[in-house]
Design a protein around this motif. Structure first.
Motif, PDB file in Angstrom:
ATOM      1  N   LYS A   1       0.836  -1.205   0.000  1.00 47.25           N
ATOM      2  CA  LYS A   1       0.000   0.000   0.000  1.00 47.25           C
ATOM      3  C   LYS A   1       0.867   1.248   0.000  1.00 47.25           C
ATOM      4  O   LYS A   1       0.642   2.193  -0.759  1.00 47.25           O
TER       5      LYS A   1
ATOM      6  N   GLY B   1      -4.859   7.164   5.344  1.00 50.23           N
ATOM      7  CA  GLY B   1      -3.869   8.153   5.792  1.00 50.23           C
ATOM      8  C   GLY B   1      -3.016   8.650   4.639  1.00 50.23           C
ATOM      9  O   GLY B   1      -2.709   9.844   4.537  1.00 50.23           O
TER      10      GLY B   1
ATOM     11  N   ARG C   1      -8.813  11.669  12.576  1.00 47.76           N
ATOM     12  CA  ARG C   1      -7.375  11.434  12.326  1.00 47.76           C
ATOM     13  C   ARG C   1      -6.646  12.782  12.221  1.00 47.76           C
ATOM     14  O   ARG C   1      -7.096  13.694  11.523  1.00 47.76           O
TER      15      ARG C   1
ATOM     16  N   GLN D   1       3.497  10.500   8.329  1.00 47.91           N
ATOM     17  CA  GLN D   1       2.962  10.838   7.008  1.00 47.91           C
ATOM     18  C   GLN D   1       2.955  12.339   6.740  1.00 47.91           C
ATOM     19  O   GLN D   1       2.946  12.762   5.583  1.00 47.91           O
TER      20      GLN D   1
ATOM     21  N   GLU E   1      -6.551   4.211  12.138  1.00 51.08           N
ATOM     22  CA  GLU E   1      -7.915   4.042  11.632  1.00 51.08           C
ATOM     23  C   GLU E   1      -8.931   4.148  12.770  1.00 51.08           C
ATOM     24  O   GLU E   1     -10.033   4.660  12.617  1.00 51.08           O
TER      25      GLU E   1
ATOM     26  N   ARG F   1      -6.197   2.388  18.176  1.00 52.34           N
ATOM     27  CA  ARG F   1      -5.809   0.967  18.173  1.00 52.34           C
ATOM     28  C   ARG F   1      -5.373   0.477  19.550  1.00 52.34           C
ATOM     29  O   ARG F   1      -5.503  -0.714  19.840  1.00 52.34           O
TER      30      ARG F   1
ATOM     31  N   HIS G   1      -9.004  -2.380   9.247  1.00 52.73           N
ATOM     32  CA  HIS G   1      -8.560  -3.628   8.587  1.00 52.73           C
ATOM     33  C   HIS G   1      -7.629  -4.442   9.479  1.00 52.73           C
ATOM     34  O   HIS G   1      -7.689  -5.667   9.505  1.00 52.73           O
ATOM     35  N   ARG G   2      -6.764  -3.765  10.231  1.00 52.34           N
ATOM     36  CA  ARG G   2      -5.794  -4.540  11.022  1.00 52.34           C
ATOM     37  C   ARG G   2      -6.426  -5.105  12.307  1.00 52.34           C
ATOM     38  O   ARG G   2      -5.936  -6.097  12.844  1.00 52.34           O
TER      39      ARG G   2
ATOM     40  N   LYS H   1      -9.569  -2.532   2.829  1.00 53.93           N
ATOM     41  CA  LYS H   1      -8.792  -1.267   2.818  1.00 53.93           C
ATOM     42  C   LYS H   1      -7.420  -1.486   2.189  1.00 53.93           C
ATOM     43  O   LYS H   1      -6.931  -0.656   1.438  1.00 53.93           O
TER      44      LYS H   1
HETATM   45  C1  LIG Z   1      -2.147   3.170   9.824  1.00 56.53           C
HETATM   46  C2  LIG Z   1      -2.491   2.570   8.688  1.00 56.53           C
HETATM   47  O1  LIG Z   1      -3.006   3.138   7.571  1.00 56.53           O
HETATM   48  P1  LIG Z   1      -3.044   4.614   7.001  1.00 56.53           P
HETATM   49  O2  LIG Z   1      -2.233   4.601   5.735  1.00 56.53           O
HETATM   50  O3  LIG Z   1      -4.485   4.875   6.728  1.00 56.53           O
HETATM   51  O4  LIG Z   1      -2.462   5.558   8.026  1.00 56.53           O
HETATM   52  C3  LIG Z   1      -2.348   1.099   8.538  1.00 56.53           C
HETATM   53  O5  LIG Z   1      -2.528   0.602   7.399  1.00 56.53           O
HETATM   54  O6  LIG Z   1      -2.056   0.402   9.523  1.00 56.53           O
END
Ligand SMILES: C=C(OP(=O)(O)O)C(=O)O
Ligand SMILES: O=C(O)C1=C[C@@H](OP(=O)(O)O)[C@@H](O)[C@H](O)C1
Length: 452
Positions: A29, A103, A131, A180, A361, A364, A407-408, A433
């Motif tokens: 991803k 994200g 977020r 990010q 997401e 967590r 998803h996780r 996702k």
């Molecule tokens: C934090 C995650 O995704 P994102 O890219 O939406 O931040 C993730 O995939 O664990």
């Protein structure tokens, strides 16, 4: 709130004997969405092969299309996509970008909107409104953007109005809530007139491998970058309208974080799981996974594959060991998979450096503590992480597990279900996702069908 009956939940299959499976993992991803952005910032078509096709990458493709980038999907192979940037490198203003819960879309695409000929509106899932976005948008403001918040200040949705011209300069932000923000600024800086220096002013910086990934991908696109992560400073040569120059064709590595539930299954269910095409060198945080799994008690072998990259083969050992005090800040995104394994460990684990998972997401840390407790395990949130205490496996029991549109958390629940009977999972579809067919892949792994 939508309620679901038990029938609408997914019955997590148990492992009824040692696993023996080879699982091919779709594209990364993080790399897919960086390459899509870097191709859009260039001036020639780029063909991406092995691209992940899932909700997050389709949202990215949708965002690029809204901004006037032509993304052509190979009709014979949906994972091959050719990206054709707009003429003159100017993106189309007046666009509406749907970030979903991604994200990478909400933190990388605003950079492209800085090069548009009008304002862009950014929105996403309601859950995305929680977020963090502010540090990125403050960085873009320092580069000349105007931001109008349409909801709560500092969060989606908002409208970004770009400057007339993007001029490089020094930008200082606190990126402790997400790496990010820095990656998003680095990608954009390639198109500034003149150099840009990005400085992180906060105490903690998570996910350093993901920043190294951005730096390496920029370099692959011919952009000069000076990276000083120890001093929290990165400088990017601005190439103005010349933009980035990825090779004509780029192959995407498999998603090593998405390999984590499958490789972890060999520890929880016993037996062996292999993932082919494991890159010899990678900036993905999932590259740390084999070492983590060895520490926990697995045997890991990199089996040469003759011509290409080796196969990573993980064999479950006699015991699963707790990690004690352990810093997982480089690899926050694989914490749910590591946590699922540690539920079955013979000793305690205190996972540190991952306070920022509260802004993933879902929260967590809270979600993992809640779901581990729900099945009879013992876990609690720490200021900067999660503590998991050993509980004998016969005290763990089935339950309907929540996934919080994460998803996780869904793959975490599937991993728990390998050993505990009666685990049902709400909204297993949320795995789309980043994985197009997780339930099918999981079933085939358990059936020992070779997906290599
Ligand atoms: C934090 C995650 O995704 P994102 O890219 O939406 O931040 C993730 O995939 O664990
Ligand atoms: O840049 C990226 O591709 C990512 C960076 C990380 O974000 P955080 O630094 O917010 O954890 C990671 O968790 C996410 O899944 C993907």
């Amino acid at each position: 709130m939508v309620t679901m009956t038990v029938e609408e939940t997914w019955a997590a299959p148990q492992a009824d004997g040692p696993l023996e499976a080879t699982v091919t993992i779709p594209g990364s991803k993080s790399l897919s969405n960086r390459y899509l952005i870097l191709a859009a910032l260039g001036s020639r078509p780029v063909r991406l092969t092995g691209l992940l096709r899932s909700r997050d990458t389709d949202l990215m493709i949708g965002a690029l299309a809204a901004l006037g980038v032509d993304c052509r999907v190979d009709p014979n192979k949906a994972t091959n996509v050719t990206v054709i940037p707009p003429a003159g490198g100017r993106f189309r203003g007046g666009a509406r970008v749907d970030c979903g819960l991604a994200g990478t879309v909400m933190r990388f695409v605003p950079g492209l909107a800085m090069l548009a000929d009008g304002p862009t509106r950014f929105d996403g899932d309601e859950q995305a409104y929680r977020r963090p976005m502010r540090p990125l948008l403050e960085g873009l403001t320092q580069l000349g953007a105007r931001i109008e918040y349409l909801g709560q200040e500092g969060f989606l949705p908002f409208v970004l109005t770009p400057p007339d011209r993007l001029v490089g300069r020094e930008v200082t932000i606190d990126s402790s809530a997400s790496s990010q923000f820095i990656s998003g600024l680095l990608l954009l800086a390639a198109r500034a007139d003149g150099p840009t220096t990005i400085v992180h002013s906060g105490q903690h910086l998570p996910s350093l491998p993901h920043i190294a990934m951005t730096v390496e991908d920029l370099r692959q696109a011919g952009v000069r970058v000076q990276a000083n992560p120890d001093r929290c400073r990165w400088s990017v040569e601005g190439r103005g309208t010349a933009g980035t120059g990825l090779p004509d064709q780029v192959q995407v590595e498999p998603d090593l974080s998405n390999a984590a539930p499958f490789l972890g299954a060999a520890l929880i269910g016993g037996g062996q799981v292999s993932v082919p095409n494991w890159p010899d060198h990678t900036t993905q945080p999932g590259g740390l996974l084999p070492g983590y799994l060895e520490t926990i008690g697995a045997q890991v072998d990199m089996v040469p594959d003759g011509q290409g990259s080796p196969t990573c083969r993980v064999t479950g050992g006699e015991a699963i060991h707790g990690l004690g005090d352990f810093d997982l800040s480089p690899a926050g995104e694989i914490v749910p998979s590591i946590a699922a394994i540690l539920v079955f460990a013979d000793g305690p684990s205190r996972l540190h450096g991952i306070g920022h998972l509260r802004g993933h997401e879902t929260n967590r840390l809270k979600a993992l503590a809640t779901e581990i407790t729900r099945i009879g395990g013992q876990a609690r949130e720490l200021d900067d992480g999660l503590a998991i205490e050993p509980v004998p496996v016969h005290r763990l029991h089935g339950a309907v597990m929540e996934t919080y549109a994460d998803h996780r958390m869904a793959t975490f629940a599937a991993m728990i279900g390998l050993r505990i009977p009666g685990i049902r999972v709400r909204n297993i579809g949320t795995t789309a996702k980043t994985m197009p067919d997780f339930p099918g892949m999981w079933k085939r792994m358990l059936a020992g069908e070779d997906q290599g």
